[in-house]
Design a protein around this motif. Structure first.
Motif, PDB file in Angstrom:
ATOM      1  N   PRO A  72      43.044   6.987  58.993  1.00  0.00           N
ATOM      2  CA  PRO A  72      43.955   5.866  59.256  1.00  0.00           C
ATOM      3  C   PRO A  72      44.407   5.181  57.969  1.00  0.00           C
ATOM      4  CG  PRO A  72      41.686   5.185  59.638  1.00  0.00           C
ATOM      5  CD  PRO A  72      41.628   6.634  59.276  1.00  0.00           C
ATOM      6  N   ARG A  73      45.614   4.627  58.047  1.00  0.00           N
ATOM      7  CA  ARG A  73      46.184   3.851  56.948  1.00  0.00           C
ATOM      8  C   ARG A  73      46.751   2.575  57.565  1.00  0.00           C
ATOM      9  NH1 ARG A  73      51.461   3.735  54.260  1.00  0.00           N
ATOM     10  NH2 ARG A  73      51.198   3.236  52.038  1.00  0.00           N
ATOM     11  N   PRO A  74      46.183   1.416  57.232  1.00  0.00           N
ATOM     12  CA  PRO A  74      46.546   0.188  57.952  1.00  0.00           C
ATOM     13  C   PRO A  74      48.039  -0.089  58.043  1.00  0.00           C
ATOM     14  CG  PRO A  74      44.637  -0.211  56.564  1.00  0.00           C
ATOM     15  CD  PRO A  74      45.112   1.185  56.246  1.00  0.00           C
ATOM     16  N   GLN A  75      48.780   0.090  56.948  1.00  0.00           N
ATOM     17  CA  GLN A  75      50.195  -0.288  56.940  1.00  0.00           C
ATOM     18  C   GLN A  75      51.019   0.489  57.958  1.00  0.00           C
ATOM     19  OE1 GLN A  75      48.221   0.612  54.388  1.00  0.00           O
ATOM     20  NE2 GLN A  75      48.977  -0.162  52.414  1.00  0.00           N
ATOM     21  N   THR A  76      50.642   1.720  58.220  1.00  0.00           N
ATOM     22  CA  THR A  76      51.448   2.567  59.104  1.00  0.00           C
ATOM     23  C   THR A  76      50.744   2.879  60.429  1.00  0.00           C
ATOM     24  OG1 THR A  76      50.603   4.442  57.818  1.00  0.00           O
ATOM     25  CG2 THR A  76      52.822   3.644  57.297  1.00  0.00           C
ATOM     26  N   THR A  77      49.438   3.080  60.388  1.00  0.00           N
ATOM     27  CA  THR A  77      48.729   3.425  61.626  1.00  0.00           C
ATOM     28  C   THR A  77      48.845   2.317  62.657  1.00  0.00           C
ATOM     29  OG1 THR A  77      47.173   4.815  60.387  1.00  0.00           O
ATOM     30  CG2 THR A  77      46.513   4.132  62.596  1.00  0.00           C
ATOM     31  N   ARG A  78      48.777   1.071  62.232  1.00  0.00           N
ATOM     32  CA  ARG A  78      48.896  -0.033  63.195  1.00  0.00           C
ATOM     33  C   ARG A  78      50.272  -0.043  63.866  1.00  0.00           C
ATOM     34  NH1 ARG A  78      44.489  -3.102  63.125  1.00  0.00           N
ATOM     35  NH2 ARG A  78      43.225  -3.201  61.217  1.00  0.00           N
ATOM     36  N   ARG A  79      51.311   0.279  63.121  1.00  0.00           N
ATOM     37  CA  ARG A  79      52.650   0.334  63.705  1.00  0.00           C
ATOM     38  C   ARG A  79      52.747   1.465  64.722  1.00  0.00           C
ATOM     39  NH1 ARG A  79      56.787   0.827  58.943  1.00  0.00           N
ATOM     40  NH2 ARG A  79      58.274   0.725  60.683  1.00  0.00           N
ATOM     41  N   ILE A  80      52.110   2.566  64.428  1.00  0.00           N
ATOM     42  CA  ILE A  80      52.102   3.695  65.359  1.00  0.00           C
ATOM     43  C   ILE A  80      51.301   3.348  66.609  1.00  0.00           C
ATOM     44  CG2 ILE A  80      51.106   6.008  65.633  1.00  0.00           C
ATOM     45  CD1 ILE A  80      52.234   6.557  62.775  1.00  0.00           C
ATOM     46  N   LEU A  81      50.166   2.693  66.442  1.00  0.00           N
ATOM     47  CA  LEU A  81      49.393   2.261  67.607  1.00  0.00           C
ATOM     48  C   LEU A  81      50.198   1.310  68.484  1.00  0.00           C
ATOM     49  CD1 LEU A  81      45.855   1.698  66.055  1.00  0.00           C
ATOM     50  CD2 LEU A  81      46.560   3.544  67.591  1.00  0.00           C
ATOM     51  N   ASP A  82      50.931   0.417  67.866  1.00  0.00           N
ATOM     52  CA  ASP A  82      51.763  -0.522  68.637  1.00  0.00           C
ATOM     53  C   ASP A  82      52.833   0.217  69.433  1.00  0.00           C
ATOM     54  OD1 ASP A  82      50.314  -2.663  67.682  1.00  0.00           O
ATOM     55  OD2 ASP A  82      51.782  -3.227  66.141  1.00  0.00           O
TER      56      ASP A  82
END
Length: 262
Positions: A72-82
Protein backbone atom coordinates in the motif's frame (compact mmCIF):
# COMPACT_ATOMS: atom_id res chain seq x y z
CA UNK A 1 3.43 -28.08 -12.45
CA UNK A 2 0.07 -27.39 -14.09
CA UNK A 3 -2.79 -29.83 -13.81
CA UNK A 4 -3.81 -31.95 -16.82
CA UNK A 5 -6.56 -30.28 -18.83
CA UNK A 6 -9.32 -32.71 -17.77
CA UNK A 7 -8.40 -32.50 -14.09
CA UNK A 8 -8.16 -28.71 -14.26
CA UNK A 9 -11.62 -28.47 -15.84
CA UNK A 10 -13.09 -30.65 -13.13
CA UNK A 11 -11.56 -28.61 -10.31
CA UNK A 12 -12.74 -25.37 -11.86
CA UNK A 13 -16.28 -26.64 -11.55
CA UNK A 14 -15.76 -27.13 -7.85
CA UNK A 15 -13.96 -23.80 -7.44
CA UNK A 16 -16.75 -21.92 -9.17
CA UNK A 17 -19.14 -22.35 -6.26
CA UNK A 18 -19.97 -18.82 -5.26
CA UNK A 19 -20.38 -17.34 -1.85
CA UNK A 20 -22.81 -14.56 -0.93
CA UNK A 21 -22.90 -11.53 -3.20
CA UNK A 22 -22.30 -8.08 -1.76
CA UNK A 23 -24.41 -5.99 -4.10
CA UNK A 24 -27.53 -6.59 -2.01
CA UNK A 25 -25.87 -5.05 1.06
CA UNK A 26 -24.73 -1.93 -0.75
CA UNK A 27 -26.34 1.32 0.49
CA UNK A 28 -26.31 2.73 -3.05
CA UNK A 29 -28.92 0.93 -5.15
CA UNK A 30 -27.31 2.09 -8.39
CA UNK A 31 -23.77 0.97 -7.44
CA UNK A 32 -21.81 -1.59 -9.39
CA UNK A 33 -21.53 -3.93 -6.41
CA UNK A 34 -19.73 -7.25 -6.13
CA UNK A 35 -21.73 -9.86 -7.98
CA UNK A 36 -20.33 -13.01 -6.40
CA UNK A 37 -17.47 -14.51 -4.42
CA UNK A 38 -15.24 -17.08 -6.09
CA UNK A 39 -13.34 -19.51 -3.87
CA UNK A 40 -9.88 -20.33 -5.22
CA UNK A 41 -8.24 -23.57 -4.08
CA UNK A 42 -4.46 -23.35 -4.62
CA UNK A 43 -4.20 -27.11 -4.80
CA UNK A 44 -6.78 -27.26 -7.58
CA UNK A 45 -5.75 -24.09 -9.43
CA UNK A 46 -2.08 -23.46 -8.59
CA UNK A 47 -1.42 -21.00 -11.43
CA UNK A 48 -3.91 -18.70 -13.16
CA UNK A 49 -3.81 -15.82 -15.63
CA UNK A 50 -3.41 -16.29 -19.36
CA UNK A 51 -0.64 -13.69 -19.70
CA UNK A 52 1.59 -16.23 -17.93
CA UNK A 53 -0.19 -19.58 -17.79
CA UNK A 54 -2.42 -21.78 -19.97
CA UNK A 55 -5.43 -21.43 -17.66
CA UNK A 56 -7.27 -18.75 -15.73
CA UNK A 57 -10.19 -18.45 -13.33
CA UNK A 58 -13.62 -19.80 -14.32
CA UNK A 59 -15.21 -16.48 -15.16
CA UNK A 60 -18.37 -16.06 -17.22
CA UNK A 61 -18.73 -13.56 -20.02
CA UNK A 62 -18.40 -9.99 -18.70
CA UNK A 63 -17.05 -11.07 -15.30
CA UNK A 64 -13.87 -9.42 -14.02
CA UNK A 65 -11.55 -9.75 -11.04
CA UNK A 66 -9.89 -6.49 -10.01
CA UNK A 67 -6.34 -6.75 -8.67
CA UNK A 68 -3.91 -4.07 -7.50
CA UNK A 69 -0.13 -4.50 -7.10
CA UNK A 70 2.76 -2.86 -5.25
CA UNK A 71 0.99 -1.08 -2.41
CA UNK A 72 0.00 0.00 0.00
CA UNK A 73 0.90 3.63 -0.62
CA UNK A 74 -1.16 6.10 1.43
CA UNK A 75 -1.43 8.87 -1.18
CA UNK A 76 -2.96 6.61 -3.81
CA UNK A 77 -4.24 3.47 -2.08
CA UNK A 78 -6.70 5.46 0.02
CA UNK A 79 -8.15 7.07 -3.11
CA UNK A 80 -8.55 3.64 -4.68
CA UNK A 81 -10.23 2.30 -1.55
CA UNK A 82 -12.64 5.23 -1.61
CA UNK A 83 -13.52 4.58 -5.27
CA UNK A 84 -14.12 0.90 -4.60
CA UNK A 85 -16.22 1.67 -1.53
CA UNK A 86 -18.45 4.09 -3.45
CA UNK A 87 -19.29 1.30 -5.87
CA UNK A 88 -19.40 -1.44 -3.18
CA UNK A 89 -16.71 -3.38 -5.03
CA UNK A 90 -14.19 -5.76 -3.51
CA UNK A 91 -10.77 -6.36 -4.99
CA UNK A 92 -7.48 -8.15 -4.30
CA UNK A 93 -4.33 -6.28 -3.29
CA UNK A 94 -0.96 -7.96 -3.89
CA UNK A 95 1.25 -6.14 -1.40
CA UNK A 96 4.97 -5.47 -1.23
CA UNK A 97 6.21 -6.37 2.23
CA UNK A 98 8.28 -3.24 2.84
CA UNK A 99 5.22 -1.11 2.03
CA UNK A 100 3.08 -3.18 4.39
CA UNK A 101 5.69 -2.75 7.12
CA UNK A 102 5.66 1.01 6.59
CA UNK A 103 1.83 1.26 6.52
CA UNK A 104 0.34 -1.43 8.77
CA UNK A 105 -2.82 0.55 9.53
CA UNK A 106 -3.54 0.85 5.83
CA UNK A 107 -3.09 -2.90 5.40
CA UNK A 108 -5.64 -3.44 8.15
CA UNK A 109 -7.99 -0.92 6.56
CA UNK A 110 -7.84 -2.83 3.26
CA UNK A 111 -8.68 -6.10 5.01
CA UNK A 112 -11.38 -4.51 7.18
CA UNK A 113 -13.08 -3.18 4.04
CA UNK A 114 -13.42 -6.79 2.88
CA UNK A 115 -10.71 -6.85 0.25
CA UNK A 116 -8.37 -9.81 -0.17
CA UNK A 117 -4.73 -9.33 0.79
CA UNK A 118 -2.27 -11.24 -1.39
CA UNK A 119 1.52 -11.14 -1.48
CA UNK A 120 4.03 -9.67 -3.92
CA UNK A 121 7.51 -10.16 -2.34
CA UNK A 122 9.50 -7.96 0.05
CA UNK A 123 10.93 -5.38 -2.36
CA UNK A 124 9.88 -6.35 -5.89
CA UNK A 125 12.99 -8.01 -7.38
CA UNK A 126 13.01 -9.81 -10.69
CA UNK A 127 13.13 -13.34 -9.30
CA UNK A 128 14.20 -14.90 -12.56
CA UNK A 129 17.55 -13.11 -12.24
CA UNK A 130 18.46 -13.98 -8.63
CA UNK A 131 19.29 -17.29 -7.00
CA UNK A 132 16.47 -19.55 -5.86
CA UNK A 133 17.51 -19.04 -2.24
CA UNK A 134 17.42 -15.25 -2.63
CA UNK A 135 14.03 -15.43 -4.31
CA UNK A 136 12.49 -17.65 -1.64
CA UNK A 137 13.95 -15.49 1.14
CA UNK A 138 12.45 -12.39 -0.49
CA UNK A 139 9.07 -14.09 -0.81
CA UNK A 140 9.13 -15.20 2.83
CA UNK A 141 10.23 -11.80 4.09
CA UNK A 142 7.38 -10.16 2.19
CA UNK A 143 4.79 -12.61 3.49
CA UNK A 144 6.05 -12.16 7.06
CA UNK A 145 5.78 -8.38 6.76
CA UNK A 146 2.25 -8.58 5.35
CA UNK A 147 1.17 -10.99 8.09
CA UNK A 148 2.73 -8.82 10.78
CA UNK A 149 0.78 -5.82 9.52
CA UNK A 150 -2.42 -7.84 9.29
CA UNK A 151 -2.30 -10.04 12.35
CA UNK A 152 0.70 -8.96 14.42
CA UNK A 153 2.53 -12.23 13.78
CA UNK A 154 5.58 -12.63 11.51
CA UNK A 155 4.73 -15.97 9.94
CA UNK A 156 5.76 -17.18 6.49
CA UNK A 157 2.54 -19.20 6.25
CA UNK A 158 0.15 -16.68 4.72
CA UNK A 159 -3.44 -16.37 5.89
CA UNK A 160 -4.32 -15.82 2.20
CA UNK A 161 -2.17 -18.12 0.04
CA UNK A 162 -2.19 -15.90 -3.06
CA UNK A 163 1.08 -14.69 -4.59
CA UNK A 164 2.01 -12.71 -7.68
CA UNK A 165 5.61 -12.63 -8.91
CA UNK A 166 7.04 -9.15 -9.54
CA UNK A 167 7.10 -8.51 -13.28
CA UNK A 168 5.38 -11.92 -13.62
CA UNK A 169 8.97 -13.23 -13.65
CA UNK A 170 9.21 -16.72 -12.18
CA UNK A 171 11.07 -19.93 -12.94
CA UNK A 172 9.78 -23.52 -13.21
CA UNK A 173 11.59 -24.36 -9.98
CA UNK A 174 10.01 -21.45 -8.11
CA UNK A 175 6.57 -22.34 -9.44
CA UNK A 176 7.05 -25.88 -8.18
CA UNK A 177 8.10 -24.55 -4.77
CA UNK A 178 5.03 -22.33 -4.54
CA UNK A 179 2.71 -25.16 -5.50
CA UNK A 180 4.33 -27.45 -2.92
CA UNK A 181 3.71 -24.78 -0.29
CA UNK A 182 0.05 -24.47 -1.26
CA UNK A 183 0.27 -20.96 -2.70
CA UNK A 184 -1.71 -20.00 -5.79
CA UNK A 185 0.37 -17.96 -8.23
CA UNK A 186 -1.57 -15.23 -10.02
CA UNK A 187 -0.77 -13.80 -13.38
CA UNK A 188 -3.34 -11.66 -15.16
CA UNK A 189 -5.52 -11.82 -18.25
CA UNK A 190 -5.24 -8.14 -19.18
CA UNK A 191 -3.79 -4.91 -17.88
CA UNK A 192 -3.94 -1.17 -18.39
CA UNK A 193 -0.16 -0.66 -18.67
CA UNK A 194 -0.32 1.86 -15.85
CA UNK A 195 3.43 1.53 -15.24
CA UNK A 196 3.94 3.67 -18.34
CA UNK A 197 3.90 7.47 -18.30
CA UNK A 198 0.39 7.88 -19.65
CA UNK A 199 -2.51 10.10 -18.64
CA UNK A 200 -5.50 8.79 -16.67
CA UNK A 201 -7.61 9.12 -19.82
CA UNK A 202 -5.11 7.10 -21.84
CA UNK A 203 -5.09 4.42 -19.16
CA UNK A 204 -8.89 4.37 -19.12
CA UNK A 205 -8.95 4.00 -22.91
CA UNK A 206 -6.46 1.13 -22.81
CA UNK A 207 -8.28 -0.70 -20.02
CA UNK A 208 -11.72 -0.41 -21.57
CA UNK A 209 -10.57 -1.28 -25.09
CA UNK A 210 -8.71 -4.36 -23.90
CA UNK A 211 -11.61 -5.46 -21.74
CA UNK A 212 -14.07 -5.06 -24.58
CA UNK A 213 -11.83 -7.33 -26.64
CA UNK A 214 -11.23 -9.94 -23.91
CA UNK A 215 -14.77 -9.61 -22.43
CA UNK A 216 -13.67 -11.05 -19.07
CA UNK A 217 -10.65 -11.79 -16.92
CA UNK A 218 -8.26 -10.91 -14.12
CA UNK A 219 -7.30 -7.25 -14.53
CA UNK A 220 -4.00 -5.85 -13.25
CA UNK A 221 -3.69 -2.32 -11.89
CA UNK A 222 -1.22 -0.71 -9.46
CA UNK A 223 -2.54 1.09 -6.39
CA UNK A 224 0.75 3.03 -6.20
CA UNK A 225 -0.05 4.97 -9.38
CA UNK A 226 -1.76 8.36 -9.20
CA UNK A 227 -3.04 7.89 -12.76
CA UNK A 228 -4.83 4.71 -11.70
CA UNK A 229 -6.38 6.35 -8.66
CA UNK A 230 -7.59 9.16 -10.90
CA UNK A 231 -9.12 6.93 -13.59
CA UNK A 232 -10.63 4.22 -11.37
CA UNK A 233 -14.00 5.92 -10.72
CA UNK A 234 -14.51 6.24 -14.48
CA UNK A 235 -13.44 2.65 -15.06
CA UNK A 236 -15.90 1.37 -12.46
CA UNK A 237 -18.59 3.52 -14.06
CA UNK A 238 -17.74 1.93 -17.40
CA UNK A 239 -18.18 -1.53 -15.88
CA UNK A 240 -21.55 -0.60 -14.43
CA UNK A 241 -22.83 1.10 -17.58
CA UNK A 242 -21.76 -1.73 -19.85
CA UNK A 243 -23.08 -4.65 -17.84
CA UNK A 244 -19.84 -6.04 -16.44
CA UNK A 245 -19.86 -7.84 -13.10
CA UNK A 246 -17.12 -7.87 -10.45
CA UNK A 247 -16.10 -11.18 -8.89
CA UNK A 248 -14.30 -11.19 -5.54
CA UNK A 249 -11.74 -13.96 -5.03
CA UNK A 250 -11.06 -15.56 -1.65
CA UNK A 251 -9.02 -18.62 -0.64
CA UNK A 252 -10.53 -21.97 0.16
CA UNK A 253 -10.79 -22.38 3.91
CA UNK A 254 -9.32 -25.47 5.59
CA UNK A 255 -11.92 -28.13 6.19
CA UNK A 256 -12.87 -28.61 9.81
CA UNK A 257 -12.22 -32.07 11.17
CA UNK A 258 -15.65 -33.18 12.42
CA UNK A 259 -14.00 -35.48 14.95
CA UNK A 260 -12.85 -32.38 16.82
CA UNK A 261 -16.36 -30.95 17.06
CA UNK A 262 -17.90 -33.77 19.04
Amino acid sequence: MALPRAAFAATLLVAAVAGPAHAANCPRPDALGTSRVLTVDPQATPQVGTKSFPQTLPLADKEVVLTFDDGPRPQTTRRILDALARECVRATFFMIGQNSAANPQLVKAIATAGHTVGHHSWNHPNMSTVTETEALDNIDRGIAADETALNGRATTTPSTPFFRFPYFASTPALLDKMQARGLAVFGADLWASDWNEITPQQELNLATERLQSARKGIILFHDTKARTAAMLPDFLRFLRTNGYRVVHIVPKQPETDERLTH
